[in-house]
Design an enzyme around this catalytic site. Structure first.
Site, PDB file in Angstrom:
ATOM      1  N   LYS A   1      14.420 -38.427  -7.243  1.00 56.28           N
ATOM      2  CA  LYS A   1      13.712 -39.065  -8.360  1.00 56.28           C
ATOM      3  C   LYS A   1      12.450 -38.254  -8.594  1.00 56.28           C
ATOM      4  CE  LYS A   1      12.423 -42.504 -11.136  1.00 56.28           C
ATOM      5  NZ  LYS A   1      12.380 -43.897 -10.656  1.00 56.28           N
TER       6      LYS A   1
ATOM      7  N   THR B   1       3.939 -39.389 -14.694  1.00 51.99           N
ATOM      8  CA  THR B   1       3.985 -39.534 -16.154  1.00 51.99           C
ATOM      9  C   THR B   1       2.851 -40.441 -16.624  1.00 51.99           C
ATOM     10  OG1 THR B   1       6.355 -39.138 -16.183  1.00 51.99           O
ATOM     11  CG2 THR B   1       5.431 -40.289 -18.089  1.00 51.99           C
ATOM     12  N   ALA B   2       2.480 -41.407 -15.789  1.00 50.26           N
ATOM     13  CA  ALA B   2       1.360 -42.288 -16.132  1.00 50.26           C
ATOM     14  C   ALA B   2       0.094 -41.479 -16.383  1.00 50.26           C
ATOM     15  CB  ALA B   2       1.133 -43.291 -14.992  1.00 50.26           C
TER      16      ALA B   2
ATOM     17  N   HIS C   1       4.870 -49.696 -11.938  1.00 51.94           N
ATOM     18  CA  HIS C   1       5.787 -50.495 -11.114  1.00 51.94           C
ATOM     19  C   HIS C   1       5.449 -51.987 -11.154  1.00 51.94           C
ATOM     20  CE1 HIS C   1       7.420 -46.714 -10.054  1.00 51.94           C
ATOM     21  NE2 HIS C   1       6.539 -46.390  -9.137  1.00 51.94           N
TER      22      HIS C   1
END
Length: 281
Positions: A55, A113-114, A152
């Site tokens: 991932k 990505t945040a 999350h």
């Protein structure tokens, strides 16, 4: 053949990988040595090319397209699923123009990505402190940082702790591009032979499809890694991050990723890619 596989302990990842690693599907002779890590640790392992399959945040993948190729299944894209910028200071939540460059921001990793989306919305915020995503809320409460970038399951818990939303960076991205938010994908190491890479692509899709067809099958495995999350919150998390893009990217999913990469290239964050980023053209 035994392959190294990295993914996070978050419910969306354990949900899609349960059938694959527990042989609930035909893995076509593949075995997996699994590493559970937070997204930034996985990013760093990928930078060192340690894993055969992992991932990866799309931001980090943008720097590693020469080492890894994106599989067609397993990605997390969607609408309304982006990271949130939050604060203990309610005033900041209502006055975006007062978010000054000297504010300290807790981020879940440089290559997440945040953080990429934060840079698009608030390019002047440079006082960043990297920390494990699950520690950001407590750091805000302890006044160790002024702003926190959460991902999350923390999306569902910050309000209970008296914290306030400053901006939904996912909504900001959607308004700018009209695309789904590309959060993370599953990539395969280019050093593997083509037959093995294509086999991995097939078995991952089977694992995702099995999870959709049997959503409660992996409940014990998901709970084992879900950090005391209630079952309701676990499945809310899964519903947010696992969708049709997780089965197959399709044209819309690929467009969203291509737009993100194009924006990163335009801002000078990454070099133009020299080859297709996808395993399956």
């Amino acid at each position: 053949m035994k392959l190294t596989l990295g993914f996070s302990p978050c419910p969306n990842d354990t949900f899609i990988f349960d059938a694959l690693i527990h042989h609930k599907i035909d893995t076509e002779g593949l075995e997996f040595d699994v590493f559970f890590d937070d997204v930034e640790t996985l990013n760093q392992k990928a930078f060192r090319s340690e894993l055969d399959m992992t991932k990866l945040s799309f931001h980090a993948f943008a720097y590693m397209t020469g080492q890894y190729a994106l599989l067609d299944s397993g990605s997390a894209l969607g609408f309304g699923v982006g990271p949130l910028l939050i604060s203990k200071n309610e005033y900041l939540a209502n006055h975006h123009d007062h978010i000054s460059a000297d504010l300290r921001v807790g981020i879940p990793g440089k290559y997440t990505t945040a953080n990429f989306l934060l840079g698009i919305a608030f390019p002047h915020l440079l006082q960043k402190q990297e920390m494990v995503f699950s520690e950001i809320e407590q750091s805000l409460l302890a006044d160790q940082i002024d702003l926190g970038l959460i991902i999350h399951e923390n999306r569902f818990t910050y309000m209970d702790k008296g914290l306030h939303k400053v901006m939904d960076l996912g909504n900001y991205w959607e308004q700018q591009t009209g695309c789904a938010i590309p959060l993370g994908g599953i990539v395969v190491n280019r050093r593997l032979d083509q037959e093995t890479k294509e086999k991995i692509n097939r078995v991952l899709r089977k694992s995702v499809e099995f999870a959709f067809a049997n959503p409660k099958s992996g409940i014990d495995f998901i709970k084992q890694h879900a950090q005391e999350m209630s079952e309701e919150v676990m499945y809310k998390h899964i519903d947010l991050y696992v969708n049709q893009y997780s089965i197959e990217l399709g044209k819309a999913g690929r467009k969203a990723i291509d737009v993100m990469f194009a924006m990163a290239e335009e801002k000078g964050l990454i070099q133009p890619t020299q080859q297709s980023i996808y395993l399956i053209p």
